[in-house]
Design a protein around this motif. Structure first.
Motif, PDB file in Angstrom:
ATOM      1  N   ILE A 183     -30.698  34.789  25.104  1.00 53.64           N
ATOM      2  CA  ILE A 183     -30.965  36.171  25.520  1.00 53.64           C
ATOM      3  C   ILE A 183     -32.433  36.359  25.892  1.00 53.64           C
ATOM      4  O   ILE A 183     -32.754  36.937  26.939  1.00 53.64           O
ATOM      5  N   GLN A 186     -33.300  34.652  29.223  1.00 45.60           N
ATOM      6  CA  GLN A 186     -32.736  35.251  30.429  1.00 45.60           C
ATOM      7  C   GLN A 186     -33.651  36.313  31.038  1.00 45.60           C
ATOM      8  O   GLN A 186     -33.334  36.899  32.074  1.00 45.60           O
ATOM      9  N   HIS A 187     -34.795  36.538  30.409  1.00 41.16           N
ATOM     10  CA  HIS A 187     -35.810  37.417  30.983  1.00 41.16           C
ATOM     11  C   HIS A 187     -36.813  36.640  31.840  1.00 41.16           C
ATOM     12  O   HIS A 187     -37.694  37.255  32.461  1.00 41.16           O
ATOM     13  N   TYR A 191     -32.867  31.624  34.877  1.00 37.39           N
ATOM     14  CA  TYR A 191     -31.720  32.397  34.406  1.00 37.39           C
ATOM     15  C   TYR A 191     -32.053  33.874  34.252  1.00 37.39           C
ATOM     16  O   TYR A 191     -31.310  34.634  33.624  1.00 37.39           O
ATOM     17  N   LYS A 192     -33.177  34.281  34.838  1.00 34.98           N
ATOM     18  CA  LYS A 192     -33.568  35.680  34.819  1.00 34.98           C
ATOM     19  C   LYS A 192     -32.521  36.517  35.553  1.00 34.98           C
ATOM     20  O   LYS A 192     -32.076  36.172  36.645  1.00 34.98           O
ATOM     21  N   LYS A 193     -32.140  37.658  34.956  1.00 39.93           N
ATOM     22  CA  LYS A 193     -31.021  38.439  35.476  1.00 39.93           C
ATOM     23  C   LYS A 193     -31.414  39.428  36.565  1.00 39.93           C
ATOM     24  O   LYS A 193     -30.553  39.977  37.242  1.00 39.93           O
ATOM     25  N   ILE A 198     -28.025  41.770  30.644  1.00 42.11           N
ATOM     26  CA  ILE A 198     -28.158  40.478  29.975  1.00 42.11           C
ATOM     27  C   ILE A 198     -27.189  40.434  28.799  1.00 42.11           C
ATOM     28  O   ILE A 198     -27.084  41.373  28.025  1.00 42.11           O
ATOM     29  N   LYS A 199     -26.477  39.326  28.664  1.00 45.45           N
ATOM     30  CA  LYS A 199     -25.565  39.163  27.546  1.00 45.45           C
ATOM     31  C   LYS A 199     -25.694  37.749  27.002  1.00 45.45           C
ATOM     32  O   LYS A 199     -26.322  36.883  27.616  1.00 45.45           O
ATOM     33  N   TYR A 247     -32.894  41.584  22.288  1.00 50.16           N
ATOM     34  CA  TYR A 247     -33.291  42.445  23.396  1.00 50.16           C
ATOM     35  C   TYR A 247     -34.582  43.201  23.059  1.00 50.16           C
ATOM     36  O   TYR A 247     -35.489  43.312  23.888  1.00 50.16           O
TER      37      TYR A 247
END
Length: 569
Positions: A183, A186-187, A191-193, A198-199, A247
């Motif tokens: 998580i 992913q920022h 793999y940045k959304k 984001i999950k 998060y």
């Protein structure tokens, strides 16, 4: 005594234990090219798997189900054609040992319209006891530390002594769930959304572990990570906050560095090191406080697939560390069976091996497409194909591996002597080029090539390729000079050992590339036809037959002319 054990949520699986022996563990993702992590929530799938192994539900003395998320109990949505219902199970589990170990009995497992009684044990306890029961320590009932770190909990450490039936909770090294890794990352980076929600994605953690090699540890970033952790520690300790913590932590960190120009690679690498440091320091404090009562450590949960952290633990503490090849939820049905036989029959050890997954589907006459031909080919003859042609081969034989990593029965093999092979295979598999390929090596020669080397049959630790071997096997060396080694000997996988030995005689190199044979995002190929339909590799070896695309006829003749006679094929 026969036990049917079910894992019905993600990484769904069925295990059958007869006495103290695991007959099989069937993960749903490894059937019919199913999606990775597929859930098992349709009783028709259970019926089909049991039928395939000549079982019916009435053949079992006990049915047990892995627990799931909930305080006092969990619920799982089940479809029993044509009805849906909610199946009650044990809760997830935690630090309270009495609740953790409690076996809960129910009577509403509806299968083909009929109610069956069943039991359930907590998800975390199944991880813990499953790792112990499959270890070498369990055969003598030796005490061990048990650590579990899963997406839904902090890392938790216990002391277990089956001779005295003692399980003690010792503490948590720190206060993140394992899902913080995917998580948070992913920022940043690949793999940045970019604004999307984001999950927790189960497939990302392993990719991030590979990406870590591209960055450097930055002390300014590290200081900021520690600062945010210290600011949040009081809320981190509350388990009810755990789902939102990754998060919140990422948001606070991003605010702290918004005016900085850090590379995403360095943020991810430093975050990896930050978590590793928390883990090592926390384990050290707990073991010291406990007085080091055992030299054994069993480690399970999804985080136990991180080879870099595993290796740091092994190197730092010098413990006899055991991580099963199915430490994530792919091993939860095995753990559920282990929990039941320990409670009811005081059996603390399970007889098993890693090749008790689904059998390779076979047909008397494989349905060749017009483009495929076949020829008899032994494992030693296959080594000549790999050596002479320098082309990858899909290798399918016997029963599939347990757990997420291809260990020689559902593999793609290739020559490791050129860096171009990594480019070729990553392209074929639609993988990022920074992703590494694993080496498979003759066990007795691993010490010469890798450090620390030695026996490592399940690809669960990181090894550094020795300097004099780096130019010889570039296809299996990661960007940071490491490799996820698998070792093979004559007893743990005879066909693969024969391939390696013959290849070594030909090349002087006892190493091949080994990566999983599967469609992208799917489980291992269940049959030869799947590899043919995939069609990206022109050679498929299975059960002493080589299938090859007709465009490779000249290549086969080349090997034939150089080495083999007509009769040998």
């Amino acid at each position: 005594m026969k036990i049917l054990a079910l894992k019905l949520t993600h990484d769904g699986s069925i295990s059958v234990v007869n006495g103290d022996s695991l007959e099989f563990c069937i993960e749903l993702e490894k059937l019919d090219n199913n999606n990775r992590f597929k859930i098992l929530n349709d009783t028709r799938d259970i019926e089909q798997i049991l039928n395939d192994h000549q079982y019916s539900l009435s053949d079992f003395d006990h049915i047990t189900v892995d627990g799931w998320i909930g305080q006092d109990s969990g619920q799982i949505d089940i479809y029993d054609h044509p009805e849906e219902y909610k199946l009650r199970v044990a809760p997830y589990g935690g630090s309270d040992v009495n609740k953790l170990r409690k076996i809960v009995n129910f009577d509403n497992f509806i299968f083909k319209g009929v109610n069956y009684p069943y039991s359930s044990t907590t998800h975390l306890y199944n991880h813990l006891i499953g790792s112990y029961a499959t270890s070498s320590f369990s055969k003598k009932r030796d005490p061990a530390y048990l650590m579990v770190w899963d997406g839904g909990t902090f890392p938790l450490i216990y002391f277990f002594n089956p001779k005295k039936d003692i399980l003690e909770y010792l503490g948590s090294p720190f206060y993140f769930g394992a899902n913080v890794y995917s998580i948070f990352c992913q920022h940043f980076g690949p793999y940045k959304k970019n604004g999307n929600v984001i999950k927790d994605e189960l497939s990302i953690a392993g990719k991030i572990m590979a990406y870590v090699a591209l960055g450097e540890i930055n002390n300014e970033i590290l200081n900021s990570l520690n600062q945010v952790y210290d600011e949040m520690e009081s809320s981190l300790r509350k388990i009810e906050n755990l789902p939102n913590i990754p998060y919140q932590y990422a948001t606070k960190f991003i605010r702290n560095i918004r005016d900085k120009k850090y590379r995403d690679e360095d943020i991810i690498t430093t975050f990896h090191y930050f978590i590793e440091t928390l883990l090592i320091n926390g384990i050290r404090k707990i073991l010291k406080r406990d007085g080091n009562r055992s030299e054994n450590l069993c480690y399970s949960g999804g985080a136990a697939l991180n080879i870099k952290w595993n290796s740091k633990i092994r190197k730092t503490f010098g413990l006899n560390i055991w991580i099963p090849p199915f430490p994530n939820d792919s091993g939860s049905s095995i753990g559920a069976a282990a929990a039941l036989i320990y409670d009811k029959y005081e059996i603390a050890s399970i007889d098993w091996d890693v090749y008790r997954g689904p059998y390779l589907k076979r047909k008397k006459d494989i349905n060749h497409s017009v483009n495929w031909k076949s020829i008899n080919c032994s494992p030693t003859q296959l080594a000549h194909i790999l050596f002479k042609l320098k082309k990858p081969v899909v290798f399918l034989t016997n029963n599939a591996e347990l757990g997420p990593r291809a260990l020689g029965n559902r593999s793609i093999l290739a020559d490791a002597t050129t860096s171009q092979m990594k480019v070729i295979i990553n392209d074929l598999k639609q993988r990022e080029q920074y992703r590494p390929l694993a080496p498979i090596c003759i066990e007795s020669m691993a010490n010469k090539i890798f450090t620390p080397g030695g026996t490592d049959p399940y690809m669960l630790f990181e090894h550094r390729v020795n300097r004099d071997w780096s130019p010889k096997i570039p296809a299996v060396i990661h960007s940071d000079g490491t490799a996820r080694l698998q070792t093979i000997n004559s007893s743990n996988n005879k066909p693969m050992y024969n391939v390696l030995m013959e290849y070594y005689k030909l090349s002087g190199i006892p190493v091949l590339v080994n990566t999983s044979a599967n469609y992208k995002g799917r489980g291992f190929f269940p049959d030869v036809e799947s590899a043919m339909d995939w069609g990206k590799i022109d050679f498929i070896w299975s059960e002493n037959v080589l299938f090859y695309n007709e465009k490779q006829i000249k290549s086969i003749e080349k090997v034939f002319e150089l080495k083999m006679s007509n009769d040998e094929f």
